[in-house]
Design a protein around this motif. Sequence first.
Motif, PDB file in Angstrom:
ATOM      1  N   PRO A   1       0.808  -1.223   0.000  1.00  0.00           N
ATOM      2  CA  PRO A   1       0.000   0.000   0.000  1.00  0.00           C
ATOM      3  C   PRO A   1       0.843   1.276   0.000  1.00  0.00           C
ATOM      4  N   LEU A   2       1.951   1.290   0.745  1.00  0.00           N
ATOM      5  CA  LEU A   2       2.780   2.489   0.783  1.00  0.00           C
ATOM      6  C   LEU A   2       3.427   2.762  -0.575  1.00  0.00           C
ATOM      7  N   LEU A   3       3.832   1.717  -1.279  1.00  0.00           N
ATOM      8  CA  LEU A   3       4.420   1.904  -2.604  1.00  0.00           C
ATOM      9  C   LEU A   3       3.379   2.421  -3.599  1.00  0.00           C
ATOM     10  N   LEU A   4       2.160   1.876  -3.542  1.00  0.00           N
ATOM     11  CA  LEU A   4       1.090   2.343  -4.420  1.00  0.00           C
ATOM     12  C   LEU A   4       0.791   3.818  -4.176  1.00  0.00           C
ATOM     13  N   MET A   5       0.689   4.210  -2.909  1.00  0.00           N
ATOM     14  CA  MET A   5       0.361   5.601  -2.607  1.00  0.00           C
ATOM     15  C   MET A   5       1.529   6.539  -2.930  1.00  0.00           C
ATOM     16  N   THR A   6       2.760   6.018  -2.919  1.00  0.00           N
ATOM     17  CA  THR A   6       3.902   6.832  -3.318  1.00  0.00           C
ATOM     18  C   THR A   6       3.816   7.196  -4.800  1.00  0.00           C
ATOM     19  N   VAL A   7       3.464   6.215  -5.625  1.00  0.00           N
ATOM     20  CA  VAL A   7       3.340   6.467  -7.069  1.00  0.00           C
ATOM     21  C   VAL A   7       2.211   7.459  -7.346  1.00  0.00           C
ATOM     22  N   SER A   8       1.041   7.217  -6.752  1.00  0.00           N
ATOM     23  CA  SER A   8      -0.095   8.113  -7.009  1.00  0.00           C
ATOM     24  C   SER A   8       0.136   9.492  -6.409  1.00  0.00           C
ATOM     25  N   GLY A   9       0.791   9.551  -5.237  1.00  0.00           N
ATOM     26  CA  GLY A   9       1.085  10.840  -4.627  1.00  0.00           C
ATOM     27  C   GLY A   9       2.044  11.668  -5.456  1.00  0.00           C
ATOM     28  N   THR A  10       2.996  11.008  -6.095  1.00  0.00           N
ATOM     29  CA  THR A  10       3.990  11.717  -6.897  1.00  0.00           C
ATOM     30  C   THR A  10       3.399  12.273  -8.185  1.00  0.00           C
ATOM     31  N   LEU A  11       2.584  11.481  -8.880  1.00  0.00           N
ATOM     32  CA  LEU A  11       2.191  11.834 -10.237  1.00  0.00           C
ATOM     33  C   LEU A  11       0.701  12.109 -10.438  1.00  0.00           C
TER      34      LEU A  11
ATOM     35  N   THR B   1      -0.632   5.456 -11.856  1.00  0.00           N
ATOM     36  CA  THR B   1      -1.439   4.871 -10.779  1.00  0.00           C
ATOM     37  C   THR B   1      -1.999   3.516 -11.186  1.00  0.00           C
ATOM     38  N   ALA B   2      -2.476   3.387 -12.427  1.00  0.00           N
ATOM     39  CA  ALA B   2      -3.014   2.116 -12.899  1.00  0.00           C
ATOM     40  C   ALA B   2      -1.948   1.022 -12.871  1.00  0.00           C
ATOM     41  N   ALA B   3      -0.735   1.344 -13.302  1.00  0.00           N
ATOM     42  CA  ALA B   3       0.347   0.362 -13.300  1.00  0.00           C
ATOM     43  C   ALA B   3       0.676  -0.103 -11.880  1.00  0.00           C
ATOM     44  N   ALA B   4       0.754   0.849 -10.925  1.00  0.00           N
ATOM     45  CA  ALA B   4       1.068   0.491  -9.541  1.00  0.00           C
ATOM     46  C   ALA B   4      -0.055  -0.316  -8.903  1.00  0.00           C
ATOM     47  N   ALA B   5      -1.311   0.034  -9.195  1.00  0.00           N
ATOM     48  CA  ALA B   5      -2.444  -0.691  -8.630  1.00  0.00           C
ATOM     49  C   ALA B   5      -2.503  -2.121  -9.173  1.00  0.00           C
ATOM     50  N   LEU B   6      -2.235  -2.295 -10.458  1.00  0.00           N
ATOM     51  CA  LEU B   6      -2.215  -3.644 -11.047  1.00  0.00           C
ATOM     52  C   LEU B   6      -1.105  -4.483 -10.431  1.00  0.00           C
ATOM     53  N   PHE B   7       0.033  -3.869 -10.167  1.00  0.00           N
ATOM     54  CA  PHE B   7       1.139  -4.580  -9.529  1.00  0.00           C
ATOM     55  C   PHE B   7       0.733  -5.061  -8.134  1.00  0.00           C
ATOM     56  N   LEU B   8       0.088  -4.172  -7.348  1.00  0.00           N
ATOM     57  CA  LEU B   8      -0.359  -4.565  -6.014  1.00  0.00           C
ATOM     58  C   LEU B   8      -1.407  -5.664  -6.092  1.00  0.00           C
ATOM     59  N   LEU B   9      -2.323  -5.560  -7.047  1.00  0.00           N
ATOM     60  CA  LEU B   9      -3.376  -6.559  -7.183  1.00  0.00           C
ATOM     61  C   LEU B   9      -2.798  -7.938  -7.464  1.00  0.00           C
ATOM     62  N   ARG B  10      -1.768  -8.001  -8.268  1.00  0.00           N
ATOM     63  CA  ARG B  10      -1.131  -9.275  -8.575  1.00  0.00           C
ATOM     64  C   ARG B  10      -0.411  -9.844  -7.373  1.00  0.00           C
ATOM     65  N   ARG B  11       0.072  -8.976  -6.486  1.00  0.00           N
ATOM     66  CA  ARG B  11       0.828  -9.425  -5.318  1.00  0.00           C
ATOM     67  C   ARG B  11      -0.049  -9.707  -4.107  1.00  0.00           C
ATOM     68  N   THR B  12      -1.302  -9.415  -4.214  1.00  0.00           N
ATOM     69  CA  THR B  12      -2.184  -9.556  -3.057  1.00  0.00           C
ATOM     70  C   THR B  12      -2.622 -11.010  -2.891  1.00  0.00           C
TER      71      THR B  12
END
Length: 403
Positions: free
Chosen positions: A230-240, A388-399
């Motif tokens: 979650p922290l990595l996902l929010m880092t990507v969305s927070g940045t861009l 954001t879509a790329a980071a969310a898809l990455f998290l979804l695959r790892r969940t």
Amino acid sequence: MLRRFSPRSTFAALTVRNYRLFATGQVISVTGTWMQKMAQSWLVLELTNSGLVLGLTTAAQQLPSLLFTPVAGLFTDRTDRRKLLLWAQVASIAPALALGALAWTHHATTWLIIVLAFVLGCIDAVEKPSRMTFAMDVVGRRHLANAVMLNGIVQNSGKVVGPAVAGALIATVGLPDTFFLNAVSFLPVIAGLMMMRRDELHPTEPAPRRKGQLREGFAYAWNNRALRGPLLLMTVSGTLAYNFPVVLPLLAKDTFTGGPELAGSLFTAMGVGAIVGGLSVAGVTTVTQGRLARSGLLFAGLLAASFLAPNTLTALLAMCLLGATSVTFRAVATTLVQLTSDPAMRGRVISLLLVALNGTTPIGAPVIGWVGEHWGARAALLVGAVATAAAALFLLRRTDRVT
């Protein structure tokens, strides 16, 4: 499982008197804060007409979040959060008064605005970890998820009134009144904190002082898989993606050739959507990484839809929908991080979430401002959507557990 929507579950935290005082003060203060954000952005555009400079100003305000928030999170774990919040509200009055005086006397310059933005950012870096973790102190673990969701509604309700009032004030009586009113808006928060019944709070035992606690917080978050993703996902969305103070004024001024009223309307549309979206999920008591990833995908999809908006009407509709998903996305992340964290580590972990959401702005805001200046606000929205879509898809695959 999710609870069915009902007024009782949606507003459960408001049964706590101390939380009612806290939320009421925040509604007024956040409205003033968004008035100031809108006024500050418009003042910079009036002086420079530069998206890059606007991005740099936003970056200056968020730079302390990157530099100091982890230390502030540790300080939050060690001290009385109510007192810390009280002094932060008092300190926040000074930059607002200074901006008002500069605008009133016509002595505002780009560098003075950037310096005051940095000062306010330093205060915010201390205040935000305390405010976000204070919810647990006020309502306890039982109503924490609901309090976090309602806090999201409170924070975003300011987007409904604040920018609209700011746009009207700028167009009629000018910029100074906007800044002065924001200074006044901190007084209800101060009063609410002073009126709280301290014996009804649920304070966490302060963490004892010892060497290596800051490093310990970083290691704890990184080694905990439930926190790292979650922290990595929010880092990507927070940045861009979360650079709306930069993107929306550019969208109003350059894409749709509007004035401050249109910029205020875009912020207001996001705020209306955020309130509706927050109320729709305020009764939710279960959050998972899978739900966070899906919220991120929906947020990214609506960013892309905003990129495609052909006119102001569809842009306003897109902003409304985007606001609804934005508050849900952030609230799910905040709730998940707080409930997953060890109480002794909560301040430090929340500070890392704040770095992810706000501390990355010094990197993202100038980049997005430059993209907006050279390729337009639409391109800036698209960059955030794709990332954001790329980071969310990455998290979804790892969940492991997707619900």
